[in-house]
Design a protein around this motif. Sequence first.
Motif, mmCIF file in Angstrom:
data_model
loop_
_atom_site.group_PDB
_atom_site.id
_atom_site.type_symbol
_atom_site.label_atom_id
_atom_site.label_comp_id
_atom_site.label_asym_id
_atom_site.label_seq_id
_atom_site.Cartn_x
_atom_site.Cartn_y
_atom_site.Cartn_z
ATOM 1 N N LEU A 108 0.836 -1.187 0.000
ATOM 2 C CA LEU A 108 0.000 0.000 0.000
ATOM 3 C C LEU A 108 0.874 1.242 0.000
ATOM 4 O O LEU A 108 1.901 1.303 0.679
ATOM 5 C CB LEU A 108 -0.919 0.010 1.226
ATOM 6 N N SER A 109 0.472 2.194 -0.779
ATOM 7 C CA SER A 109 1.219 3.456 -0.846
ATOM 8 C C SER A 109 0.290 4.633 -0.565
ATOM 9 O O SER A 109 0.524 5.736 -1.016
ATOM 10 C CB SER A 109 1.853 3.623 -2.233
ATOM 11 N N ARG A 110 -0.752 4.362 0.172
ATOM 12 C CA ARG A 110 -1.714 5.423 0.438
ATOM 13 C C ARG A 110 -1.563 5.918 1.872
ATOM 14 O O ARG A 110 -1.120 5.176 2.758
ATOM 15 C CB ARG A 110 -3.141 4.943 0.200
ATOM 16 N N TYR A 111 -1.987 7.131 2.070
ATOM 17 C CA TYR A 111 -1.953 7.723 3.401
ATOM 18 C C TYR A 111 -3.389 7.904 3.882
ATOM 19 O O TYR A 111 -4.150 8.694 3.327
ATOM 20 C CB TYR A 111 -1.238 9.074 3.365
ATOM 21 N N LEU B 262 1.901 9.445 -7.691
ATOM 22 C CA LEU B 262 2.751 10.608 -7.954
ATOM 23 C C LEU B 262 3.604 10.384 -9.194
ATOM 24 O O LEU B 262 4.237 9.329 -9.348
ATOM 25 C CB LEU B 262 3.656 10.886 -6.746
ATOM 26 N N GLY B 263 3.613 11.379 -10.067
ATOM 27 C CA GLY B 263 4.436 11.294 -11.272
ATOM 28 C C GLY B 263 5.785 11.966 -11.089
ATOM 29 O O GLY B 263 6.125 12.458 -9.998
ATOM 30 N N LEU C 278 -0.578 16.368 -5.419
ATOM 31 C CA LEU C 278 -1.114 15.052 -5.056
ATOM 32 C C LEU C 278 -2.471 14.834 -5.709
ATOM 33 O O LEU C 278 -3.190 15.797 -6.006
ATOM 34 C CB LEU C 278 -1.262 14.931 -3.540
ATOM 35 N N PRO C 279 -2.838 13.578 -5.905
ATOM 36 C CA PRO C 279 -4.219 13.307 -6.371
ATOM 37 C C PRO C 279 -5.210 13.613 -5.260
ATOM 38 O O PRO C 279 -4.858 13.601 -4.070
ATOM 39 C CB PRO C 279 -4.185 11.819 -6.704
ATOM 40 N N HIS C 280 -6.419 13.901 -5.655
ATOM 41 C CA HIS C 280 -7.448 14.204 -4.662
ATOM 42 C C HIS C 280 -7.690 12.993 -3.747
ATOM 43 O O HIS C 280 -7.530 11.833 -4.164
ATOM 44 C CB HIS C 280 -8.755 14.596 -5.343
ATOM 45 N N ALA C 281 -8.054 13.268 -2.550
ATOM 46 C CA ALA C 281 -8.396 12.198 -1.610
ATOM 47 C C ALA C 281 -9.651 11.474 -2.064
ATOM 48 O O ALA C 281 -10.559 12.079 -2.643
ATOM 49 C CB ALA C 281 -8.585 12.777 -0.214
ATOM 50 N N THR D 231 -4.961 16.907 -10.930
ATOM 51 C CA THR D 231 -4.045 16.613 -12.019
ATOM 52 C C THR D 231 -3.458 17.902 -12.574
ATOM 53 O O THR D 231 -3.988 18.994 -12.345
ATOM 54 C CB THR D 231 -4.785 15.859 -13.136
ATOM 55 N N ALA D 232 -2.391 17.746 -13.359
ATOM 56 C CA ALA D 232 -1.723 18.927 -13.924
ATOM 57 C C ALA D 232 -2.615 19.582 -14.967
ATOM 58 O O ALA D 232 -3.341 18.912 -15.697
ATOM 59 C CB ALA D 232 -0.400 18.505 -14.561
#
Length: 227
Positions: free
Chosen positions: A70-73, A119-120, A137-140, A226-227
Motif C-alpha cells: 500500500l502506498s496510500r496515506y 505521484l508522477g 497530489l491526487p485528490h483524496a 491533475t496537472a
Amino acid sequence: MTTSIKKAPDTTSRTRRMPGWVKALIAVALVLVVLFAGLSLSVWTGLRDLFGVETKDRSGPALLKSIQDLSRYDAASGNFQVVVDLEKDAKYLPSAIRGTRTLYVGAGTVDSYVDMGKLGDGDVKVDKDRTTATIRLPHAVLGKPALDPDRSYTVSKSRGLLNRLGDLFSDNPNSEQAVQKLAVKHISEAAKDSELTKRAEKNTTSMLDGLLGSLGFKEITVTYGTA
C-alpha cells in the motif's frame, strides 16, 4: 318385660379412617415436594448446563492468500450509523401470510486516503537549496465502508406464516445479508455527502508540512488534482 336395644356399629368412623400405608405415602410425597421446591433452582441450573448446547470452534487456521503493498496515506476516518427499515411483501397476499420486515441498526466506518503511489515525475519539485518544495497530489478518495458487527444489531424482525415455515428448511434462516448490504449502501452515500475527503486533504497537507519542515524546508506548497 324389658327390651334391650343394641346400637348399630359406627361404620362411618371406620370408613373415614385412613389406612396407615396411605398416610405414609402422603408423607413421603410431601417430603419429596418440599425437597424438589427447595432444590429446583440449583438443580435446574445444573441440568441446563448438563444438557445445554456446547459451542466448539473447529475452524482451520487462516491462510494468507496474497500480500499487497500500500502506498496510500489514510488521513481521515468517519463513523456512521443508519437505521435500515426493510420490508418485503408478496403480491395479493397479506404480510401476515407472506412477507418480512426487518429493523436493523448498521454502524460502520469509512476511511478517506490519498494515494501516494500515483505521484508522477513532475509532481514533486524541490529547489537547489532544498528550502522550497512543491508537491501535487491526487485528490483524496473514499475507501469501502466497513460494517462494525459489534455495533450493528437487529432491533426487530417480523415474518409471515409462509416465511416462518420456509425458515424451518433453510440453511441460514436468520440471514441478515440484505439489510447489511443496504446499510453499507446508505453509509457509503452518507460518506460521499460529507466533507470527509476535504478533511483528509487538510490532514495530509499538515502531515507533509510537519515532515518536510523537520527536514529543513522553509516553503512548502501542497496542491491536489491533475496537472
